[in-house]
Motif scaffolding. Structure first.
Motif, PDB file in Angstrom:
ATOM      1  N   ILE A 116       0.720  -1.145  -0.099  1.00  0.00           N
ATOM      2  CA  ILE A 116      -0.145  -0.166  -0.070  1.00  0.00           C
ATOM      3  C   ILE A 116       0.875   1.223  -0.113  1.00  0.00           C
ATOM      4  CG2 ILE A 116      -1.629   1.388   1.245  1.00  0.00           C
ATOM      5  CD1 ILE A 116      -2.861  -1.333   2.161  1.00  0.00           C
ATOM      6  N   ALA A 117       1.946   1.220   0.811  1.00  0.00           N
ATOM      7  CA  ALA A 117       2.828   2.446   0.784  1.00  0.00           C
ATOM      8  C   ALA A 117       3.755   2.720  -0.340  1.00  0.00           C
ATOM      9  CB  ALA A 117       4.211   2.196   1.964  1.00  0.00           C
ATOM     10  N   ALA A 118       3.904   1.556  -1.222  1.00  0.00           N
ATOM     11  CA  ALA A 118       4.564   1.614  -2.462  1.00  0.00           C
ATOM     12  C   ALA A 118       3.748   2.070  -3.512  1.00  0.00           C
ATOM     13  CB  ALA A 118       5.171   0.395  -2.884  1.00  0.00           C
ATOM     14  N   LEU A 119       2.331   1.745  -3.374  1.00  0.00           N
ATOM     15  CA  LEU A 119       1.335   2.101  -4.334  1.00  0.00           C
ATOM     16  C   LEU A 119       0.873   3.479  -4.325  1.00  0.00           C
ATOM     17  CD1 LEU A 119      -0.070   0.554  -6.655  1.00  0.00           C
ATOM     18  CD2 LEU A 119      -2.041   0.007  -5.266  1.00  0.00           C
ATOM     19  N   THR A 120       0.430   3.892  -3.150  1.00  0.00           N
ATOM     20  CA  THR A 120      -0.114   5.269  -2.996  1.00  0.00           C
ATOM     21  C   THR A 120       1.141   6.464  -2.492  1.00  0.00           C
ATOM     22  OG1 THR A 120      -0.273   4.991  -0.445  1.00  0.00           O
ATOM     23  CG2 THR A 120      -2.032   4.140  -1.922  1.00  0.00           C
ATOM     24  N   ILE A 121       1.892   6.136  -1.644  1.00  0.00           N
ATOM     25  CA  ILE A 121       2.876   7.191  -1.372  1.00  0.00           C
ATOM     26  C   ILE A 121       3.900   7.423  -2.703  1.00  0.00           C
ATOM     27  CG2 ILE A 121       4.883   7.898   0.313  1.00  0.00           C
ATOM     28  CD1 ILE A 121       2.996   6.446   2.292  1.00  0.00           C
ATOM     29  N   PHE A 122       4.616   6.323  -3.014  1.00  0.00           N
ATOM     30  CA  PHE A 122       5.572   6.450  -3.957  1.00  0.00           C
ATOM     31  C   PHE A 122       5.014   6.375  -5.523  1.00  0.00           C
ATOM     32  CE2 PHE A 122       7.787   4.207  -0.609  1.00  0.00           C
ATOM     33  CZ  PHE A 122       8.784   5.173  -0.143  1.00  0.00           C
ATOM     34  N   GLY A 123       3.900   5.906  -5.624  1.00  0.00           N
ATOM     35  CA  GLY A 123       3.385   6.202  -7.039  1.00  0.00           C
ATOM     36  C   GLY A 123       3.784   5.567  -8.016  1.00  0.00           C
ATOM     37  N   ILE A 124       4.118   4.181  -7.921  1.00  0.00           N
ATOM     38  CA  ILE A 124       4.723   3.183  -8.829  1.00  0.00           C
ATOM     39  C   ILE A 124       3.603   2.319  -9.245  1.00  0.00           C
ATOM     40  CG2 ILE A 124       7.068   3.387  -7.666  1.00  0.00           C
ATOM     41  CD1 ILE A 124       6.636   0.769  -6.388  1.00  0.00           C
ATOM     42  N   CYS A 131       6.069  -6.330  -6.013  1.00  0.00           N
ATOM     43  CA  CYS A 131       7.502  -6.947  -5.734  1.00  0.00           C
ATOM     44  C   CYS A 131       7.983  -6.233  -4.339  1.00  0.00           C
ATOM     45  CB  CYS A 131       8.440  -6.459  -6.858  1.00  0.00           C
ATOM     46  SG  CYS A 131       7.959  -7.500  -8.495  1.00  0.00           S
ATOM     47  N   PHE A 132       7.667  -4.895  -4.218  1.00  0.00           N
ATOM     48  CA  PHE A 132       7.807  -4.031  -3.224  1.00  0.00           C
ATOM     49  C   PHE A 132       7.188  -4.553  -1.800  1.00  0.00           C
ATOM     50  CE2 PHE A 132       8.045  -0.429  -0.216  1.00  0.00           C
ATOM     51  CZ  PHE A 132       9.403  -0.187  -0.348  1.00  0.00           C
ATOM     52  N   GLY A 133       6.013  -5.108  -1.862  1.00  0.00           N
ATOM     53  CA  GLY A 133       5.224  -5.485  -0.894  1.00  0.00           C
ATOM     54  C   GLY A 133       5.850  -7.162  -0.444  1.00  0.00           C
ATOM     55  N   LEU A 134       6.259  -7.748  -1.576  1.00  0.00           N
ATOM     56  CA  LEU A 134       6.620  -9.044  -1.272  1.00  0.00           C
ATOM     57  C   LEU A 134       8.148  -9.111  -0.587  1.00  0.00           C
ATOM     58  CD1 LEU A 134       6.611 -12.420  -1.511  1.00  0.00           C
ATOM     59  CD2 LEU A 134       7.784 -11.782  -3.777  1.00  0.00           C
ATOM     60  N   ALA A 135       8.916  -8.172  -0.970  1.00  0.00           N
ATOM     61  CA  ALA A 135      10.260  -7.867  -0.218  1.00  0.00           C
ATOM     62  C   ALA A 135      10.028  -7.354   1.102  1.00  0.00           C
ATOM     63  CB  ALA A 135      11.096  -6.928  -1.193  1.00  0.00           C
ATOM     64  N   GLY A 136       9.087  -6.394   1.334  1.00  0.00           N
ATOM     65  CA  GLY A 136       8.808  -6.109   2.685  1.00  0.00           C
ATOM     66  C   GLY A 136       8.148  -7.017   3.629  1.00  0.00           C
ATOM     67  N   GLY A 137       7.528  -7.796   3.079  1.00  0.00           N
ATOM     68  CA  GLY A 137       6.641  -9.079   4.173  1.00  0.00           C
ATOM     69  C   GLY A 137       7.857 -10.028   4.237  1.00  0.00           C
ATOM     70  N   LEU A 138       8.816 -10.175   3.564  1.00  0.00           N
ATOM     71  CA  LEU A 138       9.938 -11.267   3.770  1.00  0.00           C
ATOM     72  C   LEU A 138      11.091 -10.612   4.670  1.00  0.00           C
ATOM     73  CD1 LEU A 138      10.323 -13.175   0.438  1.00  0.00           C
ATOM     74  CD2 LEU A 138       8.960 -13.861   2.486  1.00  0.00           C
ATOM     75  N   LEU A 139      11.213  -9.546   4.403  1.00  0.00           N
ATOM     76  CA  LEU A 139      12.427  -8.731   5.073  1.00  0.00           C
ATOM     77  C   LEU A 139      12.092  -8.122   6.403  1.00  0.00           C
ATOM     78  CD1 LEU A 139      15.459  -8.305   4.691  1.00  0.00           C
ATOM     79  CD2 LEU A 139      14.746  -6.138   3.517  1.00  0.00           C
ATOM     80  N   LEU A 140      11.144  -7.449   6.613  1.00  0.00           N
ATOM     81  CA  LEU A 140      10.696  -6.723   7.778  1.00  0.00           C
ATOM     82  C   LEU A 140      10.647  -7.605   9.051  1.00  0.00           C
ATOM     83  CD1 LEU A 140       8.533  -3.786   6.256  1.00  0.00           C
ATOM     84  CD2 LEU A 140      10.986  -3.925   6.814  1.00  0.00           C
ATOM     85  N   PRO A 141       9.783  -8.576   9.034  1.00  0.00           N
ATOM     86  CA  PRO A 141       9.966  -9.542  10.160  1.00  0.00           C
ATOM     87  C   PRO A 141      11.094 -10.169  10.379  1.00  0.00           C
ATOM     88  CG  PRO A 141       7.809  -9.753   8.998  1.00  0.00           C
ATOM     89  CD  PRO A 141       8.844  -9.073   8.034  1.00  0.00           C
ATOM     90  N   HIS A 142      11.742 -10.561   9.407  1.00  0.00           N
ATOM     91  CA  HIS A 142      12.959 -11.404   9.763  1.00  0.00           C
ATOM     92  C   HIS A 142      14.004 -10.219  10.348  1.00  0.00           C
ATOM     93  CE1 HIS A 142      16.499 -13.876   8.653  1.00  0.00           C
ATOM     94  NE2 HIS A 142      17.269 -12.680   8.293  1.00  0.00           N
ATOM     95  N   LEU A 143      14.180  -9.135   9.859  1.00  0.00           N
ATOM     96  CA  LEU A 143      14.917  -8.035  10.483  1.00  0.00           C
ATOM     97  C   LEU A 143      14.546  -7.740  11.916  1.00  0.00           C
ATOM     98  CD1 LEU A 143      15.475  -5.491   7.394  1.00  0.00           C
ATOM     99  CD2 LEU A 143      17.086  -7.221   8.458  1.00  0.00           C
ATOM    100  N   TYR A 144      13.227  -7.657  12.196  1.00  0.00           N
ATOM    101  CA  TYR A 144      12.850  -7.418  13.506  1.00  0.00           C
ATOM    102  C   TYR A 144      13.401  -8.609  14.551  1.00  0.00           C
ATOM    103  CZ  TYR A 144       9.560  -6.813  17.429  1.00  0.00           C
ATOM    104  OH  TYR A 144       9.210  -6.582  18.872  1.00  0.00           O
ATOM    105  N   VAL A 145      13.030  -9.837  14.324  1.00  0.00           N
ATOM    106  CA  VAL A 145      13.489 -10.799  14.798  1.00  0.00           C
ATOM    107  C   VAL A 145      15.180 -10.856  15.252  1.00  0.00           C
ATOM    108  CG1 VAL A 145      13.623 -13.330  15.122  1.00  0.00           C
ATOM    109  CG2 VAL A 145      11.556 -12.317  14.435  1.00  0.00           C
TER     110      VAL A 145
END
Length: 331
Positions: A116-124, A131-145
Motif C-alpha cells: 500500500i505504501a509503494a502504491l499510494t505514497i511512491f506512486g509506482i 514486488c515491493f510488498g513481497l520484499a517487505g513481507g519477507l524482510l521486515l519481520p526477519h530483520l525485527y526478529v
C-alpha cells in the motif's frame, strides 16, 4: 659361702656375663631395632605425598577424562556449527512468544503495508508495488526478529559475568551449585532469569547438570555460555575446584568485555569515516535536488537515468557492505 680363693674368679665371671649381655643388647638394638627404624625412615623419605604413584595415576586418568570431555564437546560444537537455527529456535532466542503462524501473519501484514505504501505514497506501478510488498513481507519481520535476538544476546553477555560471580561466592560459602542457580533465577535480570529457570526446570526433570547447562549454550549461542558449559561439564565429569574454575572464567569474561570496549574505541574513527563516505552520495543528491531540480530530475524521469541510478545504488551497496566487513572485528 664361697671360699676366698674362688670369690675373685666368680666375680670376674659375673662381670664378663654382664659385659657380654650389654654387648649383645647393644648389638641387637643396632641390627634389629635400627633396621626397623631405617625401614620406617626410608618409607617416609620415599613417600611423595599427593604426587606419589597413586596420585600420578589419578592425575593421568583425570587428564585423560578432561581430554575426552573436551573432544566430545568439540565434536558436538562442530555438529551444531553447520546447522542453521530454525525459525522456531530464532524466535525463542529473540525472547518472543510467537508461534510460526504468528510470524507468518506478521509477514502478511508487513507485506500488505509495504504494498500500500509503494502504491499510494511512491506512486509506482502495480507490478513494482507487488514486488515491493513481497520484499517487505519477507524482510521486515526477519530483520525485527534478528534485531531482538542480537539485543537479547548482548544483554545476556553484559549480565553473565555477574551471575558467574554469584555462583563463585555461593560455592565458596558452601552452597550447592543448584542453590546458586536458583538464586540467579530468582534475582537476576532478563534474559538471565528465564535462561537459568530453564536450567533448573531441566534439572528438576532429571537431566544431568552438565547436559542442562549444555542446553543453555544451545539456546544462547554465544562464546560466554559455551565457556560456562565447558567448565561445568569438565567439573562434573573430571572433578576439581569449581569455585576456582568459575573464578577464572569470570576474569576471562570481564577481560573479553574490556577488550570489546577497546576495540570499539579504536574502530570508532573508521566507523565514522565509513558513515560519512556512505552518506555522502545521498546528501549530495538531496542538495542537488534542492538547488537544481531540473538538472538531477533526469535520473528519475528517463530510462537511462533510472538504469544509472540502479547501478549506482548497487555499487554503493557493495561498498557499504565492504566497509562494514572491514570495520567489524571478531574476537
Amino acid at each position: 659361702m664361697l671360699s676366698p680363693e674362688l670369690a675373685p674368679l666368680f666375680a670376674a665371671l659375673l662381670g664378663a656375663l654382664c659385659v657380654s649381655g650389654v654387648v649383645v643388647a647393644v648389638f641387637y638394638s643396632r641390627v634389629g631395632g635400627r633396621s626397623e627404624a631405617d625401614k620406617r625412615l626410608a618409607a617416609i623419605a620415599g613417600w611423595d605425598g599427593p604426587t606419589g604413584r597413586a596420585a600420578v595415576s589419578d592425575e593421568g586418568s583425570r587428564k585423560r577424562s578432561i581430554e575426552t570431555t573436551l573432544r566430545d564437546l568439540e565434536e558436538q560444537q562442530k555438529a551444531r556449527r553447520g546447522v542453521k537455527p530454525s525459525l522456531a529456535i530464532r524466535i525463542r532466542q529473540a525472547g518472543l512468544d510467537w508461534s510460526r503462524n504468528t510470524y507468518f501473519v506478521a509477514c502478511f501484514i508487513a507485506g500488505g503495508i509495504s504494498f500500500i505504501a509503494a502504491l499510494t505514497i511512491f506512486g509506482i506501478g502495480l507490478l513494482p508495488a507487488l514486488c515491493f510488498g513481497l520484499a517487505g513481507g519477507l524482510l521486515l519481520p526477519h530483520l525485527y526478529v534478528s534485531r531482538k535476538r542480537a539485543r537479547r544476546f548482548k544483554d545476556f553477555i553484559s549480565e553473565f559475568p555477574n551471575a558467574v560471580d554469584v555462583i563463585v561466592r555461593g560455592v565458596k560459602s558452601g552452597l550447592p551449585l543448584v542453590d546458586c542457580l536458583r538464586a540467579i533465577a530468582a534475582d537476576a535480570k532478563e534474559p538471565l532469569r528465564s535462561e537459568f529457570k530453564a536450567i533448573l526446570e531441566d534439572q528438576t526433570l532429571g537431566v544431568p547438570m552438565d547436559q542442562a547447562v549444555q542446553r543453555l549454550s544451545e539456546r544462547v549461542p554465544v562464546a560466554e555460555a559455551n565457556f560456562f558449559a565447558i567448565v561445568i561439564a569438565l567439573q562434573s565429569r573430571s572433578g576439581g575446584n569449581l569455585s576456582e574454575a568459575l573464578g577464572n572464567l569470570s576474569r576471562v569474561l570481564r577481560e573479553r568485555k574490556k577488550m570489546e570496549g577497546k576495540i570499539r574505541a579504536m574502530s570508532s574513527e573508521a566507523k565514522a569515516s565509513a558513515g560519512i563516505i556512505g552518506s555522502l552520495p545521498v546528501v549530495v543528491a538531496c542538495l542537488l535536488y534542492l538547488t537544481a531540480p531540473d538538472y538531477i530530475s533526469l535520473l528519475f524521469t528517463t530510462l537511462i537515468g533510472k538504469v544509472v541510478l540502479a547501478g549506482c545504488a548497487m555499487w554503493m551497496g557493495f561498498g557499504v557492505l565492504m566497509m562494514r566487513k572491514m570495520i567489524n572485528f571478531d574476537f
